[in-house]
Write an enzyme that holds these catalytic residues in place. Structure first.
Site, PDB file in Angstrom:
ATOM      1  N   CYS A 127       0.810  -1.224   0.000  1.00 47.12           N
ATOM      2  CA  CYS A 127       0.000   0.000   0.000  1.00 47.12           C
ATOM      3  C   CYS A 127       0.840   1.268   0.000  1.00 47.12           C
ATOM      4  CB  CYS A 127      -0.931  -0.008   1.203  1.00 47.12           C
ATOM      5  SG  CYS A 127      -1.964  -1.482   1.292  1.00 47.12           S
ATOM      6  N   LYS A 216      -7.882   0.252  10.999  1.00 43.82           N
ATOM      7  CA  LYS A 216      -7.908  -0.808   9.999  1.00 43.82           C
ATOM      8  C   LYS A 216      -6.950  -1.903  10.428  1.00 43.82           C
ATOM      9  CE  LYS A 216      -7.061  -1.680   5.088  1.00 43.82           C
ATOM     10  NZ  LYS A 216      -6.856  -1.068   3.764  1.00 43.82           N
ATOM     11  N   LYS A 269     -12.570  -1.113  10.511  1.00 42.28           N
ATOM     12  CA  LYS A 269     -12.599  -2.159   9.495  1.00 42.28           C
ATOM     13  C   LYS A 269     -11.713  -3.317   9.911  1.00 42.28           C
ATOM     14  CE  LYS A 269     -10.968  -2.909   4.842  1.00 42.28           C
ATOM     15  NZ  LYS A 269     -10.059  -2.453   3.840  1.00 42.28           N
TER      16      LYS A 269
HETATM   17  C1  PBG Z   1      -7.044  -1.204   0.031  1.00 42.45           C
HETATM   18  C2  PBG Z   1      -8.245  -1.846   0.595  1.00 42.45           C
HETATM   19  C3  PBG Z   1      -8.449  -3.177   1.013  1.00 42.45           C
HETATM   20  C4  PBG Z   1      -9.795  -3.285   1.368  1.00 42.45           C
HETATM   21  C5  PBG Z   1     -10.364  -2.036   1.193  1.00 42.45           C
HETATM   22  N1  PBG Z   1      -9.381  -1.157   0.736  1.00 42.45           N
HETATM   23  C6  PBG Z   1      -7.518  -4.316   0.990  1.00 42.45           C
HETATM   24  C7  PBG Z   1      -6.461  -4.444   2.005  1.00 42.45           C
HETATM   25  O1  PBG Z   1      -6.197  -3.562   2.806  1.00 42.45           O
HETATM   26  O2  PBG Z   1      -5.821  -5.477   1.957  1.00 42.45           O
HETATM   27  C8  PBG Z   1     -10.488  -4.538   1.842  1.00 42.45           C
HETATM   28  C9  PBG Z   1     -11.961  -4.553   1.677  1.00 42.45           C
HETATM   29  C10 PBG Z   1     -12.621  -5.872   1.817  1.00 42.45           C
HETATM   30  O3  PBG Z   1     -12.034  -6.903   2.191  1.00 42.45           O
HETATM   31  O4  PBG Z   1     -13.813  -5.893   1.531  1.00 42.45           O
HETATM   32  N2  PBG Z   1      -5.945  -1.162   0.858  1.00 42.45           N
END
Ligand code: PBG
Length: 344
Positions: A127, A216, A269
């Protein structure tokens, strides 16, 4: 036995609705939409039955399907036509999200949020800007049985934090210039909210809100999304920038930091395994709280539903209702359309 208290009195038909504490509305829900620059036709996402990646030419039609259910907001994710070391297609004026958002905002009334990250755009799938020795460190560690954690121990630093901020800010500004109504930084770079806020203000977009992926976690529940958006890391994992699932108090520091940097909405999240965190953020902050009911949470109910092991429609409704009861005002969910369609 004290029989004065009979809670069942209020569970009878006629009164149950009057005493109900939580109601889901279509206006609480945000539907994820995947736009894919590598395809001319819609492609079903295998691990997320009912969802598809659509070409740019179908982006408006896809959003109109969402709007027809009563859901008014979408969050757009892109799969670029090519990837490179730094993820330059993320901020390209003719990038996949920019093209899609331009069309969606010109032709529909949807409220358009964009996810601001680089993992779908970088060759290595991380990322942000990769530390030069990240891959070697990871390979070395993986082959050393003496290192605790083995393959999952990716050394220390995978992604360079401060170098990533500028790229995220450019990406956010390019989304807004294409018409995005709100931006949601999800790379978990420290300072990402402040960097976006400053860049947006400087570009004259001081009225565009930032929804921070404030809390997150490094979660196994993102698996199906990484298929959908083609954003899995090519090596290693995201534990050096996403949060440790063991930590609840840290979530308060994260939310506090993002609030101080100017976040308008604070997101947690995933949602279901972290409802304690949703409830804590709700209690401690007066910001709107968002929760992301992620891909794995969707996939497991769908899979069990397909096997006939549970009722996917009812368990989805109960899950999303519970996310709201825990304190979320906005819920990003792959069930958005199904639920909105079933509401009275
Ligand atoms: C981007 C991102 C991710 C998700 C949302 N934005 C992937 C991650 O962080 O690996 C995951 C969303 C989902 O699992 O529905 N970084």
């Amino acid at each position: 036995m004290d029989m004065t208290r009979r809670p069942r009195r209020l569970r009878r038909d006629g009164v149950r609705g009057l005493v109900s504490e939580t109601t889901l509305n279509a206006s609480d829900l945000i539907a994820p939409v995947f736009v894919d620059a590598t395809t001319e036709a819609r492609v079903p996402i295998e691990s997320m039955p009912g969802h598809e990646r659509v070409p740019v030419s179908e982006a408006v039609a896809r959003v109109e399907e969402v709007l027809a259910t009563g859901v008014e907001a979408v969050i757009v994710f892109g799969v670029p036509e090519s990837k490179d070391e730094r993820g330059s297609r993320a901020w390209a004026e003719d990038g996949v999200v920019q093209e899609a958002v331009r069309r969606i905002t010109a032709e529909t009334d949807a409220y358009v949020i964009t996810d601001v990250c680089l993992c779908e755009y970088t060759e290595h799938g991380h990322c942000g800007v990769l530390a030069s020795d990240a891959r070697e460190n990871w390979e070395e560690r993986r082959s050393d049985p003496g290192v605790a954690g083995g393959a999952r121990t990716g050394g220390g630093l995978t992604v360079k934090n401060d170098e990533t901020l500028d790229l995220l800010a450019r990406t956010a500004v390019s989304h807004v210039e294409a018409g995005a109504d709100m931006v949601a930084p999800s790379s978990m770079a420290d300072g990402q909210v402040g960097a976006l806020r400053a860049a947006l203000d400087e570009a004259g977009h001081e009225n565009v809100p930032v929804m921070a992926y404030a809390v997150k976690y490094e979660s196994a529940f993102y698996g199906p999304f990484r298929d959908a958006a083609d954003g899995a890391p090519a090596f290693g994992d995201r534990r050096h920038y996403q949060m440790d699932p063991a930590n609840g108090r840290e979530a308060m520091r994260m939310a506090e930091r993002d609030a101080a940097e100017g976040a308008d909405v604070l997101m947690v999240k995933p949602a279901l395994p972290y409802l304690d965190v949703v409830a804590d953020v709700r209690r401690e902050f007066d910001h709107p709280v968002a929760a992301y009911n992620v891909s794995g949470e969707y996939a497991m109910l769908k899979a069990a539903g397909e096997k006939g092991w549970l009722d996917a429609t009812e368990s989805a409704y109960e899950s999303v209702l519970s996310i709201k009861r825990a304190g979320a005002d906005l819920i990003i969910t792959y069930f958005a359309e199904d639920i909105a369609r079933s509401l009275p």
